[in-house]
Design a protein around this motif. Structure first.
Motif, PDB file in Angstrom:
ATOM      1  N   ASP A 183      -4.501   6.592  -2.348  1.00  0.00           N
ATOM      2  CA  ASP A 183      -3.370   5.488  -2.453  1.00  0.00           C
ATOM      3  C   ASP A 183      -3.811   4.573  -3.304  1.00  0.00           C
ATOM      4  O   ASP A 183      -4.025   4.662  -4.482  1.00  0.00           O
ATOM      5  CB  ASP A 183      -4.038   4.644  -1.478  1.00  0.00           C
ATOM      6  CG  ASP A 183      -3.740   5.620  -0.528  1.00  0.00           C
ATOM      7  OD1 ASP A 183      -3.349   6.551   0.283  1.00  0.00           O
ATOM      8  OD2 ASP A 183      -4.262   4.779   1.141  1.00  0.00           O
ATOM      9  N   GLU A 184      -2.345   4.439  -4.091  1.00  0.00           N
ATOM     10  CA  GLU A 184      -1.825   3.066  -4.523  1.00  0.00           C
ATOM     11  C   GLU A 184      -1.806   2.020  -4.269  1.00  0.00           C
ATOM     12  O   GLU A 184      -0.957   1.363  -3.317  1.00  0.00           O
ATOM     13  CB  GLU A 184      -1.292   3.643  -5.677  1.00  0.00           C
ATOM     14  CG  GLU A 184      -1.303   4.650  -6.802  1.00  0.00           C
ATOM     15  CD  GLU A 184       0.004   5.468  -7.449  1.00  0.00           C
ATOM     16  OE1 GLU A 184       0.896   4.333  -7.538  1.00  0.00           O
ATOM     17  OE2 GLU A 184      -0.319   6.516  -7.809  1.00  0.00           O
ATOM     18  N   LEU A 225       0.705  -1.195   0.167  1.00  0.00           N
ATOM     19  CA  LEU A 225       0.424   0.692   0.013  1.00  0.00           C
ATOM     20  C   LEU A 225       0.691   1.463   0.242  1.00  0.00           C
ATOM     21  O   LEU A 225       1.470   1.350   0.739  1.00  0.00           O
ATOM     22  CB  LEU A 225      -1.043  -0.004   0.918  1.00  0.00           C
ATOM     23  CG  LEU A 225      -1.786   1.142   1.433  1.00  0.00           C
ATOM     24  CD1 LEU A 225      -2.997   1.739  -0.055  1.00  0.00           C
ATOM     25  CD2 LEU A 225      -2.606   1.081   2.793  1.00  0.00           C
ATOM     26  N   ARG A 245      -6.859   0.216   5.523  1.00  0.00           N
ATOM     27  CA  ARG A 245      -5.978   0.901   5.720  1.00  0.00           C
ATOM     28  C   ARG A 245      -5.787   2.387   4.355  1.00  0.00           C
ATOM     29  O   ARG A 245      -5.280   3.363   4.307  1.00  0.00           O
ATOM     30  CB  ARG A 245      -4.670  -0.194   5.833  1.00  0.00           C
ATOM     31  CG  ARG A 245      -4.434  -0.446   6.982  1.00  0.00           C
ATOM     32  CD  ARG A 245      -2.946  -1.557   6.781  1.00  0.00           C
ATOM     33  NE  ARG A 245      -2.813  -2.253   7.859  1.00  0.00           N
ATOM     34  CZ  ARG A 245      -3.554  -3.756   8.088  1.00  0.00           C
ATOM     35  NH1 ARG A 245      -4.218  -4.075   7.769  1.00  0.00           N
ATOM     36  NH2 ARG A 245      -3.108  -3.883   9.327  1.00  0.00           N
ATOM     37  N   ILE A 246      -6.836   1.973   3.331  1.00  0.00           N
ATOM     38  CA  ILE A 246      -6.729   2.552   1.940  1.00  0.00           C
ATOM     39  C   ILE A 246      -7.498   3.992   2.834  1.00  0.00           C
ATOM     40  O   ILE A 246      -8.362   4.252   3.434  1.00  0.00           O
ATOM     41  CB  ILE A 246      -7.907   1.478   1.549  1.00  0.00           C
ATOM     42  CG1 ILE A 246      -8.837   1.280   1.555  1.00  0.00           C
ATOM     43  CG2 ILE A 246      -6.832   0.937   0.387  1.00  0.00           C
ATOM     44  CD1 ILE A 246      -9.529   1.282   0.288  1.00  0.00           C
ATOM     45  N   GLN A 247      -7.420   5.123   1.907  1.00  0.00           N
ATOM     46  CA  GLN A 247      -7.607   6.204   1.752  1.00  0.00           C
ATOM     47  C   GLN A 247      -7.491   7.049   0.335  1.00  0.00           C
ATOM     48  O   GLN A 247      -7.069   6.082  -0.145  1.00  0.00           O
ATOM     49  CB  GLN A 247      -6.146   7.529   2.627  1.00  0.00           C
ATOM     50  CG  GLN A 247      -6.503   6.603   4.020  1.00  0.00           C
ATOM     51  CD  GLN A 247      -5.918   8.125   4.884  1.00  0.00           C
ATOM     52  OE1 GLN A 247      -4.778   9.024   4.454  1.00  0.00           O
ATOM     53  NE2 GLN A 247      -5.228   7.850   6.049  1.00  0.00           N
ATOM     54  N   ARG A 254       1.112   5.495  -0.012  1.00  0.00           N
ATOM     55  CA  ARG A 254       0.482   6.449   0.158  1.00  0.00           C
ATOM     56  C   ARG A 254       1.974   7.885  -0.106  1.00  0.00           C
ATOM     57  O   ARG A 254       3.121   7.947  -0.016  1.00  0.00           O
ATOM     58  CB  ARG A 254       0.544   7.190   1.400  1.00  0.00           C
ATOM     59  CG  ARG A 254      -0.165   8.152   1.375  1.00  0.00           C
ATOM     60  CD  ARG A 254      -1.697   8.068   3.017  1.00  0.00           C
ATOM     61  NE  ARG A 254      -2.110   6.927   3.070  1.00  0.00           N
ATOM     62  CZ  ARG A 254      -2.866   5.765   4.182  1.00  0.00           C
ATOM     63  NH1 ARG A 254      -2.204   6.392   4.777  1.00  0.00           N
ATOM     64  NH2 ARG A 254      -3.607   4.777   3.652  1.00  0.00           N
ATOM     65  N   LEU A 255       1.436   8.583  -1.135  1.00  0.00           N
ATOM     66  CA  LEU A 255       2.086   9.781  -1.085  1.00  0.00           C
ATOM     67  C   LEU A 255       3.337   8.979  -2.102  1.00  0.00           C
ATOM     68  O   LEU A 255       4.552   9.530  -2.212  1.00  0.00           O
ATOM     69  CB  LEU A 255       2.519  10.416   0.000  1.00  0.00           C
ATOM     70  CG  LEU A 255       1.240  11.562  -0.185  1.00  0.00           C
ATOM     71  CD1 LEU A 255       1.432  12.458   1.034  1.00  0.00           C
ATOM     72  CD2 LEU A 255       0.768  11.793  -0.964  1.00  0.00           C
TER      73      LEU A 255
END
Length: 418
Positions: A275-276, A238, A270-272, A240-241
């Motif tokens: 996200d990738e 996961l 946990r995802i927002q 993030r940025l």
């Protein structure tokens, strides 16, 4: 209030401590929420209940104690429920959720716990001696304790249970007043109404432990539907940025909207937005083995993939089509793309079937030693803002928090009574 895992654990603990106990359940039967857990096998707990699996690790550590595994083993043994471990996930020996429901109901009967089904709490009034609860109860046979089929260990058909629920919805009701020295809220993950009745703080609820909606980065989702039903062994990061914040390996199930399976469920906590995901499509191969395989293909097939058949034996055909399109779009080296295939996160999917909800009563408002909210009022289970990964961690929280609240409430009653 609530006849699920946490409510029944609390009821049994309170009764064993000498309290008179009534379980109020809105469904037509006690313990039905357990029947769907673990695909009908009921993943009771985990052999390693590390706090890091929980949303609030320190609160989990404070509530569950130093040896929750041993405490739960003793509890299950005390209700006549032998268990077995499958890869560290704890199940009933029968691998049937109905066995768990039957064992809990039998324990309630032995401990003389009263059960009131098909009943909905409408109002609660605090008194000097405890609570006056106003409960909406249907007339007729709905107020019977548990269904005879459950108490005998015979599973009722889904169709029959649905028919009884439809009959309940149409049944006339009466309002009953119940006096209680203490009340335990164990109403599950849809707790806004109950919290409003008791004037409690409440965090908005959102479903977690569900599939993830996503699509190949820069490709869109048009090529995703043919992957539906494909399962692969994979590893997923996961991002993030652009920075990895979580990684898990396991089986990945492709769906028309994205990904599913246990690994996706854990990621869904946990995802927002924005996200990738970076998916290792060949996680079962070492770098050395992958390098040899790609070198053989470059030498014997074509220097670079020119059609999906180039990946035959390495990737499933539908997945090879997607990877080939991504290669043409991105220009990345083959080994980089199959090791770290990029997916854009769109959100959670199939939220109605989510295994658990995040939110509820903030843990900052709870005495973590007793799970007391205020004098005479306690909480346990999913009503508290605590969730965890798949693998029995959420049910373990339900059992343990139920036991904590049940013992504490019974002790409070003993202290209060002459």
């Amino acid at each position: 209030m609530g006849g699920g895992a946490s409510g029944l654990a609390a009821a049994i603990a309170s009764a064993r401590s000498g309290a008179r106990v009534l379980v109020i359940e809105r469904d037509i039967e006690i313990g039905t929420s357990l029947l769907a857990t673990g695909n009908g096998r009921c993943n009771l707990s985990n052999d390693h209940l590390h706090p890091e699996h929980y949303l609030h690790p320190e609160a989990a550590r404070a509530v569950m104690g130093a040896s929750p595994e041993a405490e739960l083993a003793d509890f299950f043994a005390s209700i006549g429920l032998p268990t077995t471990s499958i890869d560290g996930w704890r199940y009933p020996l029968t691998k049937r959720a109905a066995s768990v429901q039957a064992a809990l109901l039998a324990a309630c009967k032995r401990e003389q716990v009263a059960l009131l089904c098909a009943s909905t709490l409408e109002r609660a009034q605090k008194t000097r001696d405890g609570w006056i609860l106003e409960v909406r109860v249907p007339e007729g046979d709905f107020t019977a304790s548990p269904a005879s089929s459950a108490s005998s260990g015979v599973s009722e058909s889904v169709a029959r249970r649905r028919a009884r629920r439809r009959a309940l919805a149409a049944a006339p009701t009466v309002l009953k007043r119940i006096c209680a020295h203490c009340a335990i809220l164990a109403v599950g993950g849809r707790s806004a109404a109950a919290c409003s009745i008791f004037d409690l703080e409440h965090e908005p609820e959102e479903p977690v432990l569900c599939p993830i909606a996503c699509e190949p980065k820069d490709l869109g989702g048009s090529m995703w539907a043919p992957l539906d039903g494909l399962r692969i062994a994979a590893s997923v990061q996961l991002l993030r940025l652009g920075q990895p914040i979580y990684e898990e390996a396991g089986e990945l199930l492709f769906r028309p909207y994205g990904i599913s399976g246990i690994m996706a469920f854990n990621l869904s906590r946990r995802i927002q937005a924005a996200d990738e995901l970076a998916v290792d499509l060949v996680a079962c191969l070492t770098d050395e083995a992958l390098g040899r395989d790609l070198a053989w293909r470059a030498q014997n097939l074509a220097p670079k993939p020119d059609q999906a058949s180039w990946f035959t034996g390495l990737l499933a055909p539908a997945l090879a089509d997607v990877v080939l399109a991504a290669l043409h779009k991105s220009g990345k080296p083959v080994h980089e793309l199959v090791r770290s295939f990029p997916l854009k996160v769109l959100g959670r999917a199939e939220e109605r079937s989510a295994q658990i909800h995040r939110g509820g009563i903030p843990l900052s408002t709870v005495d973590l030693k007793t799970l007391c909210l205020r004098s005479g009022l306690y909480a346990a289970g999913e009503v508290l803002d605590q969730d965890a990964d798949c693998g029995g961690f959420n049910l373990a929280w339900a059992w343990i928090s139920g036991l904590r609240a049940g013992y504490a409430a019974a002790h409070a009653v003993k202290v209060r009574l002459p």
